[in-house]
Design a protein around this motif. Sequence first.
Motif, mmCIF file in Angstrom:
data_model
loop_
_atom_site.group_PDB
_atom_site.id
_atom_site.type_symbol
_atom_site.label_atom_id
_atom_site.label_comp_id
_atom_site.label_asym_id
_atom_site.label_seq_id
_atom_site.Cartn_x
_atom_site.Cartn_y
_atom_site.Cartn_z
ATOM 1 N N GLY A 151 -27.062 -5.994 14.949
ATOM 2 C CA GLY A 151 -26.694 -6.140 16.330
ATOM 3 C C GLY A 151 -25.759 -6.954 16.715
ATOM 4 N N PHE A 152 -24.447 -7.271 15.762
ATOM 5 C CA PHE A 152 -23.158 -7.985 16.087
ATOM 6 C C PHE A 152 -22.091 -7.181 15.667
ATOM 7 C CE2 PHE A 152 -24.111 -9.708 12.230
ATOM 8 C CZ PHE A 152 -22.610 -9.829 11.606
ATOM 9 N N SER A 153 -22.184 -6.645 14.535
ATOM 10 C CA SER A 153 -21.085 -6.134 13.931
ATOM 11 C C SER A 153 -20.963 -4.647 14.019
ATOM 12 C CB SER A 153 -21.079 -6.407 12.332
ATOM 13 O OG SER A 153 -19.837 -5.851 11.634
ATOM 14 N N SER A 154 -19.659 -4.114 14.281
ATOM 15 C CA SER A 154 -19.501 -2.546 14.544
ATOM 16 C C SER A 154 -18.870 -1.772 13.474
ATOM 17 C CB SER A 154 -18.775 -2.529 15.977
ATOM 18 O OG SER A 154 -17.489 -2.886 15.918
ATOM 19 N N ALA A 155 -19.017 -0.526 13.314
ATOM 20 C CA ALA A 155 -18.571 0.265 12.500
ATOM 21 C C ALA A 155 -18.275 1.626 13.009
ATOM 22 C CB ALA A 155 -19.629 0.329 11.326
ATOM 23 N N ILE A 156 -17.175 2.327 12.669
ATOM 24 C CA ILE A 156 -16.907 3.630 12.801
ATOM 25 C C ILE A 156 -16.610 4.432 11.893
ATOM 26 C CG2 ILE A 156 -14.514 3.133 13.194
ATOM 27 C CD1 ILE A 156 -14.163 5.151 15.510
ATOM 28 N N ILE A 157 -17.442 5.595 11.781
ATOM 29 C CA ILE A 157 -17.054 6.818 10.763
ATOM 30 C C ILE A 157 -16.546 7.872 11.433
ATOM 31 C CG2 ILE A 157 -18.595 8.220 9.257
ATOM 32 C CD1 ILE A 157 -20.769 6.184 9.382
ATOM 33 N N THR A 158 -15.268 8.086 11.017
ATOM 34 C CA THR A 158 -14.581 9.189 11.684
ATOM 35 C C THR A 158 -14.633 10.547 11.067
ATOM 36 O OG1 THR A 158 -12.483 8.715 10.199
ATOM 37 C CG2 THR A 158 -12.567 7.637 12.521
ATOM 38 N N ALA A 159 -14.224 11.574 11.622
ATOM 39 C CA ALA A 159 -14.613 13.020 11.326
ATOM 40 C C ALA A 159 -14.367 13.206 9.703
ATOM 41 C CB ALA A 159 -14.029 13.992 12.116
ATOM 42 N N GLU A 160 -13.097 12.672 9.420
ATOM 43 C CA GLU A 160 -12.545 13.026 8.023
ATOM 44 C C GLU A 160 -13.523 12.221 7.014
ATOM 45 O OE1 GLU A 160 -9.695 9.675 9.743
ATOM 46 O OE2 GLU A 160 -10.692 11.628 10.187
ATOM 47 N N ASN A 161 -14.316 11.225 7.241
ATOM 48 C CA ASN A 161 -15.075 10.520 6.450
ATOM 49 C C ASN A 161 -16.484 10.989 6.302
ATOM 50 O OD1 ASN A 161 -13.256 8.782 5.397
ATOM 51 N ND2 ASN A 161 -13.252 7.606 7.341
ATOM 52 N N ILE A 162 -16.902 12.273 7.335
ATOM 53 C CA ILE A 162 -18.222 12.889 7.350
ATOM 54 C C ILE A 162 -18.262 13.984 6.223
ATOM 55 C CG2 ILE A 162 -19.910 13.546 8.910
ATOM 56 C CD1 ILE A 162 -18.719 12.313 11.216
ATOM 57 N N ARG A 163 -19.035 13.893 5.448
ATOM 58 C CA ARG A 163 -19.300 15.256 4.562
ATOM 59 C C ARG A 163 -19.162 16.544 5.214
ATOM 60 N NH1 ARG A 163 -23.572 12.190 3.380
ATOM 61 N NH2 ARG A 163 -25.910 13.318 3.428
ATOM 62 N N ARG A 164 -18.858 17.646 4.851
ATOM 63 C CA ARG A 164 -19.033 18.958 5.401
ATOM 64 C C ARG A 164 -20.332 19.389 5.486
ATOM 65 N NH1 ARG A 164 -14.429 22.712 2.781
ATOM 66 N NH2 ARG A 164 -12.256 21.334 3.383
ATOM 67 N N GLU A 165 -21.388 18.772 4.771
ATOM 68 C CA GLU A 165 -22.951 19.117 4.927
ATOM 69 C C GLU A 165 -23.200 19.073 6.348
ATOM 70 O OE1 GLU A 165 -27.198 17.307 4.109
ATOM 71 O OE2 GLU A 165 -25.265 16.899 3.019
ATOM 72 N N PHE A 166 -22.513 17.916 7.048
ATOM 73 C CA PHE A 166 -23.026 17.958 8.697
ATOM 74 C C PHE A 166 -22.195 18.802 9.555
ATOM 75 C CE2 PHE A 166 -24.631 14.059 6.438
ATOM 76 C CZ PHE A 166 -26.022 14.210 7.097
ATOM 77 N N LYS A 167 -22.883 19.374 10.434
ATOM 78 C CA LYS A 167 -22.153 20.140 11.495
ATOM 79 C C LYS A 167 -22.244 19.533 12.897
ATOM 80 C CE LYS A 167 -21.756 24.932 13.464
ATOM 81 N NZ LYS A 167 -22.398 26.190 13.481
ATOM 82 N N TYR A 168 -21.420 19.405 13.795
ATOM 83 C CA TYR A 168 -21.349 18.850 14.877
ATOM 84 C C TYR A 168 -21.909 19.841 15.932
ATOM 85 C CZ TYR A 168 -20.323 17.342 19.515
ATOM 86 O OH TYR A 168 -20.204 16.816 20.949
ATOM 87 N N LYS A 169 -22.890 19.547 16.709
ATOM 88 C CA LYS A 169 -23.407 20.480 17.721
ATOM 89 C C LYS A 169 -23.916 19.970 18.877
ATOM 90 C CE LYS A 169 -26.423 22.644 14.978
ATOM 91 N NZ LYS A 169 -27.720 23.306 14.510
ATOM 92 N N THR A 170 -24.341 20.575 19.871
ATOM 93 C CA THR A 170 -24.692 20.085 20.946
ATOM 94 C C THR A 170 -26.293 20.692 21.348
ATOM 95 O OG1 THR A 170 -22.899 19.318 22.114
ATOM 96 C CG2 THR A 170 -24.765 19.665 23.547
#
Length: 228
Positions: free
Chosen positions: A105-124
């Motif tokens: 609830g207080f600390s933020s994090a960011i995971i950029t595209a280069e740190n997301i494994r290829r197993e995951f595909k972005y879609k809408t």
Amino acid sequence: MEGLSVADADLVVYLHPSKSSKVSQAILRELSSSLFKFNEAFGGVLLAYDVNILDKQAKILSGVHPYFGVRLKANLLLFSPKSDMLLEGKVVKLSQESIHVIILGFSSAIITAENIRREFKYKTKDNEELFASRSHKRHVIKVGTMIRFLVKSFDEEILHIIGSLMPACTGSIRWLDRNSEEISEFDRSATKSTDREWQEDKTVDEGATPLSYNNHIQKFKKRRISED
């Protein structure tokens, strides 16, 4: 979740003489001012505390303003994320380039595209952005999803984390808990090796209120005991 710990501390709180009639309230106010901030002395972010005043008579300090010191025995709940720890948080924003997460609830994090494994595909889907697993159709990450991710770095000043979804033990907590075995006992060295391999491969392809904190500490202790 890793990064949380309970610590016992011997403290001295210095109060102005005008607070002498309400010492307990003044002490709680002083400790509350340190909440959700990184404290070098504690080695982490103070999330909760439970205190026991040891001194019945305070010691007056010499100086222009005669402050008095009160000795305390404190039980502290700390948040100390470090590289290669597994943390959990809620996805609050998602795009093709990044996943934004809030932890505790207080600390933020960011995971950029280069740190997301290829197993995951972005879609809408139905005007909703998400990352869906190519291997497991039910493994989906979208806004509102609770995820488990690896810490790459932690900025103590702004309480911001750079995270990674490279290891196989990261992703949607709900899906992982249902389908993965003994995730908490994964091989650290194997994780680092996997992370490096993914990075090299990609390079080639370019492609709460203070007075309720004692309850939080007790719950955390019970949780740690049950896990052990």
